[in-house]
Design a protein around this motif. Structure first.
Motif, PDB file in Angstrom:
ATOM      1  N   LEU A 249     -30.142  19.925  -7.815  1.00  0.00           N
ATOM      2  CA  LEU A 249     -28.686  19.132  -7.519  1.00  0.00           C
ATOM      3  C   LEU A 249     -27.483  20.199  -7.283  1.00  0.00           C
ATOM      4  O   LEU A 249     -26.677  20.066  -6.392  1.00  0.00           O
ATOM      5  CB  LEU A 249     -28.359  18.331  -8.542  1.00  0.00           C
ATOM      6  CG  LEU A 249     -29.310  16.896  -8.464  1.00  0.00           C
ATOM      7  CD1 LEU A 249     -29.013  16.254  -9.795  1.00  0.00           C
ATOM      8  CD2 LEU A 249     -29.028  16.255  -7.341  1.00  0.00           C
ATOM      9  N   HIS A 250     -27.319  21.179  -8.344  1.00  0.00           N
ATOM     10  CA  HIS A 250     -26.240  21.941  -8.391  1.00  0.00           C
ATOM     11  C   HIS A 250     -26.008  23.014  -6.855  1.00  0.00           C
ATOM     12  O   HIS A 250     -25.150  23.058  -6.214  1.00  0.00           O
ATOM     13  CB  HIS A 250     -26.067  22.872  -9.640  1.00  0.00           C
ATOM     14  CG  HIS A 250     -25.700  24.132  -9.192  1.00  0.00           C
ATOM     15  ND1 HIS A 250     -26.358  25.352  -9.344  1.00  0.00           N
ATOM     16  CD2 HIS A 250     -24.438  24.836  -9.252  1.00  0.00           C
ATOM     17  CE1 HIS A 250     -25.763  26.478  -9.166  1.00  0.00           C
ATOM     18  NE2 HIS A 250     -24.633  26.035  -9.031  1.00  0.00           N
ATOM     19  N   VAL A 251     -27.308  23.569  -6.785  1.00  0.00           N
ATOM     20  CA  VAL A 251     -27.402  24.174  -5.705  1.00  0.00           C
ATOM     21  C   VAL A 251     -27.201  23.278  -4.159  1.00  0.00           C
ATOM     22  O   VAL A 251     -26.708  23.889  -3.288  1.00  0.00           O
ATOM     23  CB  VAL A 251     -28.843  25.205  -5.464  1.00  0.00           C
ATOM     24  CG1 VAL A 251     -28.924  25.839  -4.307  1.00  0.00           C
ATOM     25  CG2 VAL A 251     -28.614  26.099  -6.614  1.00  0.00           C
ATOM     26  N   THR A 255     -24.533  24.226  -1.592  1.00  0.00           N
ATOM     27  CA  THR A 255     -24.619  24.642  -0.087  1.00  0.00           C
ATOM     28  C   THR A 255     -24.063  23.419   0.703  1.00  0.00           C
ATOM     29  O   THR A 255     -23.696  23.785   1.778  1.00  0.00           O
ATOM     30  CB  THR A 255     -26.254  24.680   0.192  1.00  0.00           C
ATOM     31  OG1 THR A 255     -26.908  23.543  -0.232  1.00  0.00           O
ATOM     32  CG2 THR A 255     -26.831  25.947  -0.486  1.00  0.00           C
ATOM     33  N   GLY A 256     -24.087  22.429   0.161  1.00  0.00           N
ATOM     34  CA  GLY A 256     -23.726  21.013   1.092  1.00  0.00           C
ATOM     35  C   GLY A 256     -21.765  21.374   1.068  1.00  0.00           C
ATOM     36  O   GLY A 256     -21.595  21.079   2.218  1.00  0.00           O
ATOM     37  N   SER A 366     -33.970  26.357  -7.587  1.00  0.00           N
ATOM     38  CA  SER A 366     -32.705  26.226  -7.003  1.00  0.00           C
ATOM     39  C   SER A 366     -32.656  26.666  -5.579  1.00  0.00           C
ATOM     40  O   SER A 366     -31.879  26.218  -4.556  1.00  0.00           O
ATOM     41  CB  SER A 366     -31.679  27.524  -7.757  1.00  0.00           C
ATOM     42  OG  SER A 366     -32.493  28.721  -7.322  1.00  0.00           O
ATOM     43  N   MET A 367     -33.748  27.454  -5.200  1.00  0.00           N
ATOM     44  CA  MET A 367     -34.051  27.779  -3.538  1.00  0.00           C
ATOM     45  C   MET A 367     -34.555  26.642  -3.120  1.00  0.00           C
ATOM     46  O   MET A 367     -34.178  26.512  -1.723  1.00  0.00           O
ATOM     47  CB  MET A 367     -35.009  28.733  -3.544  1.00  0.00           C
ATOM     48  CG  MET A 367     -34.508  30.262  -4.356  1.00  0.00           C
ATOM     49  SD  MET A 367     -35.701  31.480  -4.227  1.00  0.00           S
ATOM     50  CE  MET A 367     -34.687  32.734  -4.929  1.00  0.00           C
ATOM     51  N   ILE A 368     -35.405  25.697  -3.591  1.00  0.00           N
ATOM     52  CA  ILE A 368     -35.761  24.482  -2.706  1.00  0.00           C
ATOM     53  C   ILE A 368     -34.544  23.810  -2.538  1.00  0.00           C
ATOM     54  O   ILE A 368     -34.357  23.046  -1.283  1.00  0.00           O
ATOM     55  CB  ILE A 368     -36.720  23.727  -3.615  1.00  0.00           C
ATOM     56  CG1 ILE A 368     -37.995  24.493  -3.687  1.00  0.00           C
ATOM     57  CG2 ILE A 368     -36.972  22.481  -3.131  1.00  0.00           C
ATOM     58  CD1 ILE A 368     -39.149  24.059  -4.875  1.00  0.00           C
ATOM     59  N   GLY A 369     -33.601  23.690  -3.743  1.00  0.00           N
ATOM     60  CA  GLY A 369     -32.469  22.857  -3.347  1.00  0.00           C
ATOM     61  C   GLY A 369     -31.576  23.335  -2.146  1.00  0.00           C
ATOM     62  O   GLY A 369     -31.080  22.491  -1.249  1.00  0.00           O
ATOM     63  N   GLY A 370     -31.674  24.667  -2.117  1.00  0.00           N
ATOM     64  CA  GLY A 370     -30.873  25.384  -0.939  1.00  0.00           C
ATOM     65  C   GLY A 370     -31.489  25.348   0.394  1.00  0.00           C
ATOM     66  O   GLY A 370     -30.665  25.089   1.556  1.00  0.00           O
ATOM     67  N   ILE A 371     -32.795  24.861   0.260  1.00  0.00           N
ATOM     68  CA  ILE A 371     -33.313  24.588   1.594  1.00  0.00           C
ATOM     69  C   ILE A 371     -33.340  23.180   2.081  1.00  0.00           C
ATOM     70  O   ILE A 371     -33.089  22.913   3.364  1.00  0.00           O
ATOM     71  CB  ILE A 371     -34.859  24.891   1.580  1.00  0.00           C
ATOM     72  CG1 ILE A 371     -35.247  26.543   1.527  1.00  0.00           C
ATOM     73  CG2 ILE A 371     -35.650  24.598   2.730  1.00  0.00           C
ATOM     74  CD1 ILE A 371     -36.428  27.057   0.984  1.00  0.00           C
ATOM     75  N   PHE A 373     -31.274  20.427   0.990  1.00  0.00           N
ATOM     76  CA  PHE A 373     -30.307  19.641   0.916  1.00  0.00           C
ATOM     77  C   PHE A 373     -29.512  19.452   2.057  1.00  0.00           C
ATOM     78  O   PHE A 373     -28.984  18.698   2.426  1.00  0.00           O
ATOM     79  CB  PHE A 373     -29.400  19.907  -0.251  1.00  0.00           C
ATOM     80  CG  PHE A 373     -29.650  19.013  -1.613  1.00  0.00           C
ATOM     81  CD1 PHE A 373     -28.975  17.749  -1.771  1.00  0.00           C
ATOM     82  CD2 PHE A 373     -30.652  19.174  -2.344  1.00  0.00           C
ATOM     83  CE1 PHE A 373     -29.005  16.887  -2.951  1.00  0.00           C
ATOM     84  CE2 PHE A 373     -30.986  18.489  -3.250  1.00  0.00           C
ATOM     85  CZ  PHE A 373     -30.043  16.860  -3.520  1.00  0.00           C
ATOM     86  N   PRO A 374     -29.187  20.751   2.464  1.00  0.00           N
ATOM     87  CA  PRO A 374     -28.476  20.724   3.687  1.00  0.00           C
ATOM     88  C   PRO A 374     -28.713  19.925   4.878  1.00  0.00           C
ATOM     89  O   PRO A 374     -28.088  18.987   5.390  1.00  0.00           O
ATOM     90  CB  PRO A 374     -28.419  22.395   4.305  1.00  0.00           C
ATOM     91  CG  PRO A 374     -28.426  22.928   3.059  1.00  0.00           C
ATOM     92  CD  PRO A 374     -29.420  22.247   2.338  1.00  0.00           C
ATOM     93  N   PRO A 375     -30.066  19.689   5.387  1.00  0.00           N
ATOM     94  CA  PRO A 375     -30.461  18.644   6.401  1.00  0.00           C
ATOM     95  C   PRO A 375     -30.430  17.539   6.001  1.00  0.00           C
ATOM     96  O   PRO A 375     -30.229  16.263   6.524  1.00  0.00           O
ATOM     97  CB  PRO A 375     -31.775  19.328   6.897  1.00  0.00           C
ATOM     98  CG  PRO A 375     -32.407  20.140   5.690  1.00  0.00           C
ATOM     99  CD  PRO A 375     -31.226  20.764   4.772  1.00  0.00           C
ATOM    100  N   LEU A 376     -30.762  17.134   4.457  1.00  0.00           N
ATOM    101  CA  LEU A 376     -30.686  15.659   4.068  1.00  0.00           C
ATOM    102  C   LEU A 376     -29.247  15.295   4.201  1.00  0.00           C
ATOM    103  O   LEU A 376     -28.916  14.072   4.415  1.00  0.00           O
ATOM    104  CB  LEU A 376     -31.243  15.905   2.605  1.00  0.00           C
ATOM    105  CG  LEU A 376     -32.652  15.951   2.579  1.00  0.00           C
ATOM    106  CD1 LEU A 376     -33.095  16.163   1.034  1.00  0.00           C
ATOM    107  CD2 LEU A 376     -33.422  14.809   3.255  1.00  0.00           C
ATOM    108  N   LEU A 377     -28.091  16.305   3.684  1.00  0.00           N
ATOM    109  CA  LEU A 377     -26.929  15.807   3.656  1.00  0.00           C
ATOM    110  C   LEU A 377     -26.192  15.503   4.993  1.00  0.00           C
ATOM    111  O   LEU A 377     -25.518  14.688   5.274  1.00  0.00           O
ATOM    112  CB  LEU A 377     -25.882  16.889   3.179  1.00  0.00           C
ATOM    113  CG  LEU A 377     -26.182  16.946   1.539  1.00  0.00           C
ATOM    114  CD1 LEU A 377     -25.570  18.273   0.971  1.00  0.00           C
ATOM    115  CD2 LEU A 377     -25.762  15.806   0.797  1.00  0.00           C
ATOM    116  N   GLY A 378     -26.622  16.586   6.103  1.00  0.00           N
ATOM    117  CA  GLY A 378     -26.357  16.442   7.503  1.00  0.00           C
ATOM    118  C   GLY A 378     -26.919  14.827   7.884  1.00  0.00           C
ATOM    119  O   GLY A 378     -26.127  14.254   8.788  1.00  0.00           O
ATOM    120  N   ALA A 379     -28.257  14.651   7.417  1.00  0.00           N
ATOM    121  CA  ALA A 379     -28.483  13.385   8.147  1.00  0.00           C
ATOM    122  C   ALA A 379     -27.820  12.258   7.546  1.00  0.00           C
ATOM    123  O   ALA A 379     -27.203  11.022   8.421  1.00  0.00           O
ATOM    124  CB  ALA A 379     -30.145  13.065   7.643  1.00  0.00           C
ATOM    125  N   ALA A 380     -27.529  12.177   6.229  1.00  0.00           N
ATOM    126  CA  ALA A 380     -26.613  11.145   5.662  1.00  0.00           C
ATOM    127  C   ALA A 380     -25.211  11.119   6.183  1.00  0.00           C
ATOM    128  O   ALA A 380     -24.548  10.148   6.628  1.00  0.00           O
ATOM    129  CB  ALA A 380     -26.390  11.386   4.196  1.00  0.00           C
TER     130      ALA A 380
END
Length: 427
Positions: A249-251, A255-256, A366-371, A373-380
């Motif tokens: 969540l933190h990462v 990145t978000g 933390s690296m998985i979060g960095g990979i 979350f950006p597209p998931l947040l973008g879709a949201a």
């Protein structure tokens, strides 16, 4: 009996022998390098597109390949460290980074360039994991402070790398990557001065490990064979799971903010250059925040620092939804988020002493979060017509992150048995 007493009496020796000054300086230099290397892909994209004739999305695969390699590097580094001296992990990781950086600089086609980035990422992951864990274990009570200083140097590299490439021009990226490769080799000799920082209580006895063997002079088990701070395996697994969620969540939030702050600020009427400058300010605030928290962490427990940072991060993200305050609120988010990654590792090491494998999973997560979350947040964000959704959704994730941090503290308290009469001297 000896856990607290050993920490109090032997710790200064461990601090000076595990990391001689030249090794500590070299470790910080290595983190400047990995910060620069990770941050160079973005500014190099225009030149990569021209040279290889690829689309922006295809060029973005460089960062994905980097993180995929880093994920492997973290897990392989944890396995190597269980069998070999710490310095061997650092040597191999630096060489992987050097080879990958040179190969990327001379790549003649895009598949070869991606393979080179993957190799570079493996070394990146090994250095990231190895030095974080070694600092947590090798500096004792100063571990939290030193972890923040170490990770602040990552931020310095992330600022300096793109600035250098911007000054030279994107087309000069091969020279910059080749220069980083040379620096990776030069940093090796002083890094090899590090001594093993893994707990010295016996190489392989596994989970119940730690202090008991070193306090039993004869071959018989001491009357209280379970170490005072031992954590039941099931509770340890739950605790690790909570820390993994905290880091994902933190990462993801970090990145978000870095990826979507410019979009939000431009939607509020700020110019593109002003929005980009404010985003650079976010990363700079993260770097400054880690330096600022280093002396504080000498007096404040890691748990308190992490929970206060999560709460402050949530508050500043809510303030970012107020248009006039948004650019300044994002600076506050950078300051608040700064200590979470390094201080969380110190907290994990405190709750599960000698938890090198736990740290590996947490850093990998933390690296998985960095990979992810950006597209998931973008879709949201794309499904919402309201730009206010950006800080508010991030604030909601931050609130969940804070709640998970509180859970980590609660699980940690339940995991620590009531101290017996021989261990009531501190804490």
């Amino acid at each position: 009996m000896t856990a607290d007493l050993v920490d109090g009496s032997v710790e200064p020796v461990a601090e000076t022998t595990a990391f001689p000054l030249r090794a500590a300086i070299a470790a910080c230099a290595a983190f400047v390098l990995i910060g620069a290397l990770q941050a160079l892909y973005g500014p190099a994209i225009p030149a990569l597109r021209r040279e290889f004739g690829i689309s922006p999305a295809t060029a973005g695969l460089a960062l994905s390949a980097h993180f995929a390699g880093a994920l492997l590097g973290v897990l392989a580094g944890a396995a190597l460290r269980r069998r070999r001296p710490d310095r061997q992990l650092l040597l191999v990781s630096c060489l992987f980074m050097a080879v990958g950086a040179v190969a990327f600089a001379v790549a003649a086609d895009w598949p070869f360039a991606l393979a080179a980035v993957f190799v570079l990422g493996v070394g990146f992951g090994g250095i990231d994991y190895g030095l974080n864990v070694m600092f947590a274990e090798g500096f004792g009570r100063r571990g939290t402070s030193m972890l923040n200083i170490l990770n602040a140097h990552f931020g310095l590299g992330a600022i300096a790398g793109p600035a250098l490439l911007g000054a030279l021009g994107a087309d000069r990226y091969p020279a910059v990557f080749a220069g980083c490769a040379v620096a990776c080799v030069l940093v090796v000799p002083p890094l090899l001065a590090v001594r093993d920082t893994a707990p010295a209580a016996g190489p392989a006895p596994a989970p119940p490990d730690g202090t008991a063997p070193s306090t039993a002079p004869s071959g018989t088990a001491p009357p209280n064979a379970i170490p005072p701070n031992a954590t039941p395996p099931r509770t340890t697994a739950i605790l690790m799971g909570a820390f993994i969620v905290l880091y994902i969540l933190h990462v993801g939030i970090e990145t978000g903010v870095g990826g979507w702050e410019p979009t939000h600020l431009e939607a509020l009427g700020n110019s593109t250059s002003a929005a980009a400058g404010a985003t650079a300010g976010f990363w700079l605030a993260m770097t400054i925040g880690r330096f600022l928290v280093a002396p504080i962490s000498l007096r404040v427990r890691p748990q308190v620092v992490v929970l206060a940072s999560c709460a402050a991060m949530t508050g500043f993200l809510l303030l970012a939804a107020v248009p006039p305050l948004a650019p300044y609120a994002y600076l506050g988010v950078g300051l608040a988020i700064a200590p979470i990654f390094p201080t969380g590792l110190a907290w994990l090491n405190e709750r599960v002493p000698g938890s090198a494998s736990a740290a590996a999973w947490v850093i990998a997560a933390s690296m998985i979060g960095g990979i992810a979350f950006p597209p998931l947040l973008g879709a949201a964000f794309e499904t919402s017509a309201d730009t206010m959704a950006i800080p508010l959704l991030l604030a909601a994730l931050s609130a969940v992150c804070t709640a998970v941090g509180v859970a980590c503290g609660a699980i940690g308290r339940r995991a620590r048995p009531v101290p017996n009469s021989l261990t009531t001297t501190g804490s």
